[in-house]
Design a protein around this motif. Sequence first.
Motif, PDB file in Angstrom:
ATOM      1  N   VAL A 141       0.084  -3.744   3.669  1.00 48.86           N
ATOM      2  CA  VAL A 141       0.476  -2.849   2.438  1.00 48.86           C
ATOM      3  C   VAL A 141      -0.527  -1.848   2.553  1.00 48.86           C
ATOM      4  CG1 VAL A 141       1.562  -2.450   0.444  1.00 48.86           C
ATOM      5  CG2 VAL A 141       2.074  -4.761   1.518  1.00 48.86           C
ATOM      6  N   GLY A 142      -1.812  -2.371   2.799  1.00 47.93           N
ATOM      7  CA  GLY A 142      -2.958  -1.207   2.299  1.00 47.93           C
ATOM      8  C   GLY A 142      -3.027  -0.022   3.116  1.00 47.93           C
ATOM      9  N   ASN A 144      -5.932   2.747   3.705  1.00 48.67           N
ATOM     10  CA  ASN A 144      -7.291   2.937   3.490  1.00 48.67           C
ATOM     11  C   ASN A 144      -7.605   4.141   4.583  1.00 48.67           C
ATOM     12  OD1 ASN A 144      -7.653   0.508   1.963  1.00 48.67           O
ATOM     13  ND2 ASN A 144      -7.128  -0.331   3.563  1.00 48.67           N
ATOM     14  N   PHE A 203      -9.816  -5.893   5.737  1.00 46.19           N
ATOM     15  CA  PHE A 203     -10.317  -6.898   4.964  1.00 46.19           C
ATOM     16  C   PHE A 203     -10.171  -8.459   5.483  1.00 46.19           C
ATOM     17  CE2 PHE A 203      -9.729 -10.051   1.571  1.00 46.19           C
ATOM     18  CZ  PHE A 203     -11.005  -9.890   0.723  1.00 46.19           C
ATOM     19  N   HIS A 233      -5.865 -12.968  -5.762  1.00 46.73           N
ATOM     20  CA  HIS A 233      -6.275 -12.067  -6.261  1.00 46.73           C
ATOM     21  C   HIS A 233      -8.048 -12.290  -5.900  1.00 46.73           C
ATOM     22  CE1 HIS A 233      -7.267 -15.062  -9.401  1.00 46.73           C
ATOM     23  NE2 HIS A 233      -6.150 -15.196  -9.054  1.00 46.73           N
ATOM     24  N   SER A 234      -8.934 -11.093  -6.782  1.00 50.67           N
ATOM     25  CA  SER A 234     -10.165 -10.882  -6.720  1.00 50.67           C
ATOM     26  C   SER A 234     -11.232 -12.282  -7.063  1.00 50.67           C
ATOM     27  CB  SER A 234     -10.675  -9.724  -7.076  1.00 50.67           C
ATOM     28  OG  SER A 234     -10.570  -9.877  -8.808  1.00 50.67           O
ATOM     29  N   ARG A 235     -10.514 -13.185  -7.954  1.00 49.26           N
ATOM     30  CA  ARG A 235     -11.130 -14.215  -8.204  1.00 49.26           C
ATOM     31  C   ARG A 235     -10.649 -15.573  -7.291  1.00 49.26           C
ATOM     32  NH1 ARG A 235     -11.842 -12.671 -14.146  1.00 49.26           N
ATOM     33  NH2 ARG A 235     -12.330 -10.589 -13.934  1.00 49.26           N
ATOM     34  N   THR A 242       8.192  -0.089  -2.839  1.00 47.10           N
ATOM     35  CA  THR A 242       7.433  -0.752  -1.642  1.00 47.10           C
ATOM     36  C   THR A 242       7.907  -2.564  -1.453  1.00 47.10           C
ATOM     37  OG1 THR A 242       5.467   0.688  -1.800  1.00 47.10           O
ATOM     38  CG2 THR A 242       4.952  -1.417  -0.874  1.00 47.10           C
ATOM     39  N   ALA A 288      -2.006  -6.764   0.010  1.00 46.81           N
ATOM     40  CA  ALA A 288      -1.995  -5.645  -0.658  1.00 46.81           C
ATOM     41  C   ALA A 288      -3.309  -5.240  -1.714  1.00 46.81           C
ATOM     42  CB  ALA A 288      -0.630  -5.345  -1.839  1.00 46.81           C
ATOM     43  N   ASP A 344      -5.175  -3.050   5.538  1.00 44.63           N
ATOM     44  CA  ASP A 344      -6.144  -4.163   4.894  1.00 44.63           C
ATOM     45  C   ASP A 344      -6.363  -5.221   5.981  1.00 44.63           C
ATOM     46  OD1 ASP A 344      -6.113  -2.950   2.479  1.00 44.63           O
ATOM     47  OD2 ASP A 344      -4.680  -4.244   1.482  1.00 44.63           O
ATOM     48  N   ILE A 391      -1.840 -11.288  -1.237  1.00 43.35           N
ATOM     49  CA  ILE A 391      -2.994 -11.124  -1.809  1.00 43.35           C
ATOM     50  C   ILE A 391      -2.936  -9.541  -2.594  1.00 43.35           C
ATOM     51  CG2 ILE A 391      -5.398 -10.991  -1.472  1.00 43.35           C
ATOM     52  CD1 ILE A 391      -5.053 -11.777   1.484  1.00 43.35           C
ATOM     53  N   VAL A 427       2.676  -3.336  -6.563  1.00 45.46           N
ATOM     54  CA  VAL A 427       3.187  -4.098  -5.039  1.00 45.46           C
ATOM     55  C   VAL A 427       3.232  -5.646  -5.183  1.00 45.46           C
ATOM     56  CG1 VAL A 427       2.687  -4.362  -2.764  1.00 45.46           C
ATOM     57  CG2 VAL A 427       1.863  -2.262  -3.967  1.00 45.46           C
ATOM     58  N   GLY A 476       4.769   1.767   4.991  1.00 47.24           N
ATOM     59  CA  GLY A 476       5.124   3.316   4.436  1.00 47.24           C
ATOM     60  C   GLY A 476       6.303   3.975   4.629  1.00 47.24           C
ATOM     61  N   ARG A 507      -2.101  -8.448  -7.043  1.00 50.89           N
ATOM     62  CA  ARG A 507      -1.434  -8.843  -8.147  1.00 50.89           C
ATOM     63  C   ARG A 507      -1.102  -7.700  -9.115  1.00 50.89           C
ATOM     64  NH1 ARG A 507      -5.419 -12.530 -12.222  1.00 50.89           N
ATOM     65  NH2 ARG A 507      -7.244 -11.206 -11.594  1.00 50.89           N
ATOM     66  N   SER A 508      -0.918  -6.497  -8.299  1.00 51.92           N
ATOM     67  CA  SER A 508      -0.700  -5.248  -9.164  1.00 51.92           C
ATOM     68  C   SER A 508       0.647  -5.171  -9.694  1.00 51.92           C
ATOM     69  CB  SER A 508      -1.194  -3.868  -8.209  1.00 51.92           C
ATOM     70  OG  SER A 508      -0.170  -3.801  -7.259  1.00 51.92           O
TER      71      SER A 508
HETATM   72  P1  NAP Z   1      -4.361  -2.300  -6.956  1.00 54.88           P
HETATM   73  O1  NAP Z   1      -3.873  -1.972  -8.339  1.00 54.88           O
HETATM   74  O2  NAP Z   1      -5.828  -1.679  -6.959  1.00 54.88           O
HETATM   75  O3  NAP Z   1      -4.534  -3.855  -6.693  1.00 54.88           O
HETATM   76  C1  NAP Z   1      -5.367  -4.420  -5.852  1.00 54.88           C
HETATM   77  C2  NAP Z   1      -5.031  -5.928  -5.900  1.00 54.88           C
HETATM   78  O4  NAP Z   1      -6.100  -6.683  -4.913  1.00 54.88           O
HETATM   79  C3  NAP Z   1      -5.779  -6.451  -7.135  1.00 54.88           C
HETATM   80  O5  NAP Z   1      -4.614  -7.506  -7.750  1.00 54.88           O
HETATM   81  C4  NAP Z   1      -7.215  -7.201  -6.942  1.00 54.88           C
HETATM   82  O6  NAP Z   1      -7.322  -8.171  -7.565  1.00 54.88           O
HETATM   83  C5  NAP Z   1      -6.938  -7.408  -5.522  1.00 54.88           C
HETATM   84  N1  NAP Z   1      -8.163  -7.447  -4.861  1.00 54.88           N
HETATM   85  C6  NAP Z   1      -9.233  -6.764  -4.611  1.00 54.88           C
HETATM   86  N2  NAP Z   1     -10.108  -7.204  -4.013  1.00 54.88           N
HETATM   87  C7  NAP Z   1      -9.818  -8.392  -3.723  1.00 54.88           C
HETATM   88  C8  NAP Z   1     -10.563  -9.389  -2.893  1.00 54.88           C
HETATM   89  N3  NAP Z   1     -11.949  -9.275  -2.359  1.00 54.88           N
HETATM   90  N4  NAP Z   1      -9.820 -10.439  -2.503  1.00 54.88           N
HETATM   91  C9  NAP Z   1      -8.739 -10.880  -3.155  1.00 54.88           C
HETATM   92  N5  NAP Z   1      -8.024  -9.890  -3.983  1.00 54.88           N
HETATM   93  C10 NAP Z   1      -8.399  -8.702  -3.992  1.00 54.88           C
HETATM   94  O7  NAP Z   1      -3.619  -1.842  -5.583  1.00 54.88           O
HETATM   95  P2  NAP Z   1      -2.066  -1.577  -5.253  1.00 54.88           P
HETATM   96  O8  NAP Z   1      -1.519  -0.351  -6.122  1.00 54.88           O
HETATM   97  O9  NAP Z   1      -1.474  -2.802  -5.693  1.00 54.88           O
HETATM   98  O10 NAP Z   1      -2.108  -1.177  -3.893  1.00 54.88           O
HETATM   99  C11 NAP Z   1      -2.757  -1.917  -2.683  1.00 54.88           C
HETATM  100  C12 NAP Z   1      -3.005  -1.367  -1.563  1.00 54.88           C
HETATM  101  O11 NAP Z   1      -1.581  -0.994  -1.174  1.00 54.88           O
HETATM  102  C13 NAP Z   1      -3.674   0.068  -1.541  1.00 54.88           C
HETATM  103  O12 NAP Z   1      -4.259   0.292  -0.328  1.00 54.88           O
HETATM  104  C14 NAP Z   1      -2.550   0.944  -1.720  1.00 54.88           C
HETATM  105  O13 NAP Z   1      -2.922   2.348  -1.188  1.00 54.88           O
HETATM  106  C15 NAP Z   1      -1.478   0.410  -0.914  1.00 54.88           C
HETATM  107  N6  NAP Z   1       0.045   1.020  -1.133  1.00 54.88           N
HETATM  108  C16 NAP Z   1       0.589   1.255  -0.077  1.00 54.88           C
HETATM  109  C17 NAP Z   1       2.083   1.726  -0.388  1.00 54.88           C
HETATM  110  C18 NAP Z   1       3.006   1.833   0.804  1.00 54.88           C
HETATM  111  O14 NAP Z   1       3.796   2.520   0.678  1.00 54.88           O
HETATM  112  N7  NAP Z   1       2.540   1.540   2.100  1.00 54.88           N
HETATM  113  C19 NAP Z   1       2.532   1.687  -1.836  1.00 54.88           C
HETATM  114  C20 NAP Z   1       1.569   1.122  -2.765  1.00 54.88           C
HETATM  115  C21 NAP Z   1       0.396   0.848  -2.461  1.00 54.88           C
HETATM  116  P3  NAP Z   1      -7.313  -8.393  -9.272  1.00 54.88           P
HETATM  117  O15 NAP Z   1      -6.186  -8.499  -9.728  1.00 54.88           O
HETATM  118  O16 NAP Z   1      -8.266  -9.868  -9.559  1.00 54.88           O
HETATM  119  O17 NAP Z   1      -8.356  -7.219  -9.632  1.00 54.88           O
END
Ligand code: NAP
Length: 267
Positions: free
Chosen positions: A212-213, A215, A197, A172-174, A124, A191, A226, A147, A153, A247, A149-150
Amino acid sequence: MAGQVATFPEKYGRVPHLVVILVGEDPASQSYVKGKGKACEVVGIKNTTILRPATITEEELLGLIAELNADDSVDGILVQLPLPKHISEDKVIAAISKEKDVDGFHPLNVAALWQKQPCTVACTPKGIIKLLKEAGVEISGKRAVVIGRSNIVGLPVAKLLLDENATVTICHSRTKDLAAVCREAEILVVAIGRAKFVTEDMVAPGAVVIDVGVNRDAETGKLVGDVDYAAVEPKASVITPVPGGVGPMTICCLMENTIECFLKRNA
Ligand code: NAP
């Protein structure tokens, strides 16, 4: 890519072989695995999908991975995430041989990315940089905001943007006053995993927006990103739709990574 793969039987005696392991029956995972299989067909890569019930033990899954690691006819191994709670994803990711880690999630590949060493880059983040380049976006010198920090992504995409000489802020969320930080972005990568959002007021005029999101819209049940696409699209200079943007490019990079792993093992 298909043209390149078509030359492999004569050069190397076979085509690349990607094995995808799907544990359980999560509909979203089933659909992702199906998409990967279709892409393999188009490119001419051999694909084997191994289905295992959600009740498989961690030991059994690690045993299966060990067998595939030792199998010379297998070039790439991908375990579809998420896994059932009783299985450690970290252990599974680390069990896949670095040389067959087409997802680029293995700790040694991740470490190599941060040390600017040759490695398999996660699909990704790699796809996002490709999308930006294909859209003609100059990354060097730009202010980029990510946005999320996983490990999958947010962090790797931030690192790749940094390597392209962008100035990068990771949120990130904070993060306090996220909207103000986002408005500073010339390139905004989102992401998070929360439908619509990012709203119009969070985006600067002319910004490049990468969504990237993935949902499900609570009202329509349709796939949405997102970012509130309808509201942000008129303001952005480039914006990726969901479905259809990041995707497909992710799957394209998976095919590329599989070919790279094959070539490293055979050339
Ligand atoms: P994740 O591991 O759940 O990470 C989400 C990140 O978003 C975390 O760093 C979190 O912060 C942050 N976050 C959550 N709520 C927030 C808010 N209100 N304000 C600011 N930041 C916030 O998700 P992921 O695996 O990175 O995936 C993210 C999205 O991308 C998902 O929808 C997933 O399905 C999608 N995705 C798509 C692909 C593609 O190929 N298109 C590939 C992978 C993932 P904290 O660290 O502080 O908790």
